[in-house]
Design a protein around this motif. Structure first.
Motif, PDB file in Angstrom:
ATOM      1  N   ALA A   1       7.525   4.527  -9.832  1.00 24.84           N
ATOM      2  CA  ALA A   1       8.653   5.142  -9.142  1.00 24.84           C
ATOM      3  C   ALA A   1       8.167   5.783  -7.840  1.00 24.84           C
ATOM      4  CB  ALA A   1       9.310   6.191 -10.019  1.00 24.84           C
ATOM      5  N   LEU A   2       8.987   5.678  -6.817  1.00 25.66           N
ATOM      6  CA  LEU A   2       8.657   6.239  -5.516  1.00 25.66           C
ATOM      7  C   LEU A   2       8.982   7.733  -5.490  1.00 25.66           C
ATOM      8  CD1 LEU A   2      10.206   3.396  -3.367  1.00 25.66           C
ATOM      9  CD2 LEU A   2       7.799   3.740  -3.910  1.00 25.66           C
ATOM     10  N   SER A   3       8.318   8.452  -4.613  1.00 24.46           N
ATOM     11  CA  SER A   3       8.608   9.872  -4.445  1.00 24.46           C
ATOM     12  C   SER A   3       9.007  10.131  -3.001  1.00 24.46           C
ATOM     13  CB  SER A   3       7.403  10.721  -4.846  1.00 24.46           C
ATOM     14  OG  SER A   3       6.272  10.360  -4.091  1.00 24.46           O
ATOM     15  N   ASP A   4       9.701  11.220  -2.785  1.00 18.59           N
ATOM     16  CA  ASP A   4      10.198  11.562  -1.462  1.00 18.59           C
ATOM     17  C   ASP A   4       9.052  11.686  -0.461  1.00 18.59           C
ATOM     18  OD1 ASP A   4      12.396  12.229   0.243  1.00 18.59           O
ATOM     19  OD2 ASP A   4      11.746  14.315   0.184  1.00 18.59           O
ATOM     20  N   GLY A   5       9.214  11.057   0.691  1.00 18.13           N
ATOM     21  CA  GLY A   5       8.244  11.160   1.775  1.00 18.13           C
ATOM     22  C   GLY A   5       7.062  10.218   1.691  1.00 18.13           C
ATOM     23  N   VAL A   6       6.986   9.409   0.646  1.00 16.12           N
ATOM     24  CA  VAL A   6       5.860   8.500   0.482  1.00 16.12           C
ATOM     25  C   VAL A   6       5.841   7.464   1.609  1.00 16.12           C
ATOM     26  CG1 VAL A   6       7.002   6.807  -0.992  1.00 16.12           C
ATOM     27  CG2 VAL A   6       4.581   7.208  -1.250  1.00 16.12           C
ATOM     28  N   ARG A   7       4.643   7.048   1.983  1.00 18.16           N
ATOM     29  CA  ARG A   7       4.494   6.015   3.010  1.00 18.16           C
ATOM     30  C   ARG A   7       4.150   4.698   2.319  1.00 18.16           C
ATOM     31  NH1 ARG A   7       0.755   5.587   8.376  1.00 18.16           N
ATOM     32  NH2 ARG A   7       0.938   3.350   8.542  1.00 18.16           N
ATOM     33  N   ILE A   8       4.962   3.671   2.589  1.00 14.55           N
ATOM     34  CA  ILE A   8       4.739   2.351   2.006  1.00 14.55           C
ATOM     35  C   ILE A   8       4.546   1.350   3.123  1.00 14.55           C
ATOM     36  CG2 ILE A   8       5.744   0.518   0.590  1.00 14.55           C
ATOM     37  CD1 ILE A   8       7.333   2.671  -0.823  1.00 14.55           C
ATOM     38  N   ASP A   9       3.493   0.565   3.000  1.00 18.49           N
ATOM     39  CA  ASP A   9       3.239  -0.517   3.946  1.00 18.49           C
ATOM     40  C   ASP A   9       3.300  -1.820   3.163  1.00 18.49           C
ATOM     41  OD1 ASP A   9       2.604   0.930   6.452  1.00 18.49           O
ATOM     42  OD2 ASP A   9       0.969   1.742   5.224  1.00 18.49           O
ATOM     43  N   VAL A  10       4.113  -2.757   3.649  1.00 18.80           N
ATOM     44  CA  VAL A  10       4.226  -4.076   3.037  1.00 18.80           C
ATOM     45  C   VAL A  10       3.644  -5.076   4.027  1.00 18.80           C
ATOM     46  CG1 VAL A  10       5.767  -5.816   2.081  1.00 18.80           C
ATOM     47  CG2 VAL A  10       6.290  -3.394   1.776  1.00 18.80           C
ATOM     48  N   LEU A  11       2.666  -5.831   3.574  1.00 17.54           N
ATOM     49  CA  LEU A  11       1.993  -6.801   4.421  1.00 17.54           C
ATOM     50  C   LEU A  11       2.220  -8.190   3.852  1.00 17.54           C
ATOM     51  CD1 LEU A  11      -1.322  -4.816   4.564  1.00 17.54           C
ATOM     52  CD2 LEU A  11       0.420  -4.882   6.335  1.00 17.54           C
ATOM     53  N   ALA A  12       2.571  -9.135   4.717  1.00 18.28           N
ATOM     54  CA  ALA A  12       2.806 -10.510   4.299  1.00 18.28           C
ATOM     55  C   ALA A  12       1.622 -11.379   4.695  1.00 18.28           C
ATOM     56  CB  ALA A  12       4.070 -11.046   4.937  1.00 18.28           C
ATOM     57  N   ALA A  13       1.236 -12.259   3.789  1.00 15.75           N
ATOM     58  CA  ALA A  13       0.172 -13.220   4.076  1.00 15.75           C
ATOM     59  C   ALA A  13       0.691 -14.272   5.054  1.00 15.75           C
ATOM     60  CB  ALA A  13      -0.299 -13.879   2.788  1.00 15.75           C
ATOM     61  N   VAL A  14      -0.154 -14.671   5.979  1.00 18.11           N
ATOM     62  CA  VAL A  14       0.217 -15.717   6.930  1.00 18.11           C
ATOM     63  C   VAL A  14      -0.887 -16.781   6.951  1.00 18.11           C
ATOM     64  CG1 VAL A  14       1.617 -14.245   8.393  1.00 18.11           C
ATOM     65  CG2 VAL A  14      -0.804 -14.464   8.861  1.00 18.11           C
ATOM     66  N   GLN A  15      -0.487 -17.988   7.266  1.00 16.50           N
ATOM     67  CA  GLN A  15      -1.444 -19.083   7.377  1.00 16.50           C
ATOM     68  C   GLN A  15      -1.720 -19.370   8.838  1.00 16.50           C
ATOM     69  OE1 GLN A  15       0.836 -21.802   4.680  1.00 16.50           O
ATOM     70  NE2 GLN A  15      -1.256 -22.358   4.124  1.00 16.50           N
ATOM     71  N   GLY A  16      -2.825 -19.987   9.072  1.00 17.47           N
ATOM     72  CA  GLY A  16      -3.155 -20.362  10.442  1.00 17.47           C
ATOM     73  C   GLY A  16      -4.583 -20.017  10.746  1.00 17.47           C
ATOM     74  N   GLY A  17      -4.961 -20.381  11.923  1.00 20.92           N
ATOM     75  CA  GLY A  17      -6.352 -20.110  12.236  1.00 20.92           C
ATOM     76  C   GLY A  17      -6.612 -19.899  13.643  1.00 20.92           C
TER      77      GLY A  17
ATOM     78  N   ALA B   1       0.854  -1.183   0.000  1.00 10.85           N
ATOM     79  CA  ALA B   1       0.000   0.000   0.000  1.00 10.85           C
ATOM     80  C   ALA B   1       0.893   1.236   0.000  1.00 10.85           C
ATOM     81  CB  ALA B   1      -0.906   0.020   1.219  1.00 10.85           C
ATOM     82  N   ILE B   2       0.525   2.199  -0.814  1.00  2.02           N
ATOM     83  CA  ILE B   2       1.223   3.479  -0.851  1.00  2.02           C
ATOM     84  C   ILE B   2       0.249   4.529  -0.360  1.00  2.02           C
ATOM     85  CG2 ILE B   2       2.255   5.237  -2.318  1.00  2.02           C
ATOM     86  CD1 ILE B   2       3.406   3.083  -4.026  1.00  2.02           C
ATOM     87  N   ASP B   3       0.662   5.211   0.708  1.00  2.00           N
ATOM     88  CA  ASP B   3      -0.192   6.229   1.334  1.00  2.00           C
ATOM     89  C   ASP B   3      -1.604   5.703   1.566  1.00  2.00           C
ATOM     90  OD1 ASP B   3       1.888   8.076   1.530  1.00  2.00           O
ATOM     91  OD2 ASP B   3       1.492   8.887  -0.463  1.00  2.00           O
ATOM     92  N   HIS B   4      -1.686   4.512   2.154  1.00  2.00           N
ATOM     93  CA  HIS B   4      -2.933   3.864   2.564  1.00  2.00           C
ATOM     94  C   HIS B   4      -3.799   3.358   1.411  1.00  2.00           C
ATOM     95  CE1 HIS B   4      -2.121   5.098   6.663  1.00  2.00           C
ATOM     96  NE2 HIS B   4      -1.954   6.331   6.230  1.00  2.00           N
ATOM     97  N   THR B   5      -3.254   3.281   0.198  1.00  2.00           N
ATOM     98  CA  THR B   5      -3.993   2.764  -0.946  1.00  2.00           C
ATOM     99  C   THR B   5      -3.257   1.557  -1.494  1.00  2.00           C
ATOM    100  OG1 THR B   5      -4.789   4.977  -1.500  1.00  2.00           O
ATOM    101  CG2 THR B   5      -4.906   3.314  -3.230  1.00  2.00           C
ATOM    102  N   VAL B   6      -3.958   0.419  -1.586  1.00  2.00           N
ATOM    103  CA  VAL B   6      -3.327  -0.804  -2.086  1.00  2.00           C
ATOM    104  C   VAL B   6      -2.886  -0.585  -3.530  1.00  2.00           C
ATOM    105  CG1 VAL B   6      -3.707  -3.233  -2.650  1.00  2.00           C
ATOM    106  CG2 VAL B   6      -4.635  -2.287  -0.539  1.00  2.00           C
ATOM    107  N   LEU B   7      -1.654  -1.011  -3.814  1.00  2.00           N
ATOM    108  CA  LEU B   7      -1.078  -0.875  -5.143  1.00  2.00           C
ATOM    109  C   LEU B   7      -1.099  -2.240  -5.825  1.00  2.00           C
ATOM    110  CD1 LEU B   7       0.422   1.218  -6.971  1.00  2.00           C
ATOM    111  CD2 LEU B   7       2.538   0.226  -6.093  1.00  2.00           C
ATOM    112  N   PRO B   8      -1.835  -2.382  -6.925  1.00  2.00           N
ATOM    113  CA  PRO B   8      -1.864  -3.672  -7.630  1.00  2.00           C
ATOM    114  C   PRO B   8      -0.464  -4.058  -8.102  1.00  2.00           C
ATOM    115  CG  PRO B   8      -3.531  -2.182  -8.501  1.00  2.00           C
ATOM    116  CD  PRO B   8      -2.668  -1.388  -7.578  1.00  2.00           C
ATOM    117  N   ARG B   9      -0.197  -5.345  -8.128  1.00  2.00           N
ATOM    118  CA  ARG B   9       1.114  -5.847  -8.566  1.00  2.00           C
ATOM    119  C   ARG B   9       1.470  -5.308  -9.951  1.00  2.00           C
ATOM    120  NH1 ARG B   9       4.091  -9.899  -6.551  1.00  2.00           N
ATOM    121  NH2 ARG B   9       2.340 -10.540  -5.266  1.00  2.00           N
TER     122      ARG B   9
END
Length: 65
Positions: A49-65, A35-43
Motif C-alpha cells: 500500500a502507498l503512503s502519503d507523499g511517497v515518491r514513485i518512479d516507473v521505468l519502462a524497458a526499451v529496445q535498441g542500441g 522504485a519507491i523513494d529511490h529503492t527498487v521494489l520487486p514485483r
C-alpha cells in the motif's frame, strides 16, 4: 492522498497498492520497473500500500542500441 509519480503529483485513494496504481494508469504487466523513494521494489511486493507523499518512479524497458 497525494503521491509523486515520475516527479508529478497524483491524487490516489487511501490504501491504493502499487499494482492497483499501475493498472489504473494503464502500465503493462511486464517490461517496467518500480522504485519507491529511490529503492527498487520487486514485483513480488507490488501489493504494498502507498503512503502519503511517497515518491514513485516507473521505468519502462526499451529496445535498441
Amino acid at each position: 492522498m497525494i503521491i509523486n509519480l515520475n516527479e508529478k503529483p497524483v491524487e490516489v485513494a487511501e490504501a491504493t497498492t502499487v499494482a492497483a496504481l499501475l493498472a489504473s494508469l494503464g502500465y503493462p504487466d511486464r517490461g517496467i520497473a518500480v522504485a519507491i523513494d529511490h529503492t527498487v521494489l520487486p514485483r513480488s511486493e507490488w501489493d504494498t500500500a502507498l503512503s502519503d507523499g511517497v515518491r514513485i518512479d516507473v521505468l519502462a524497458a526499451v529496445q535498441g542500441g
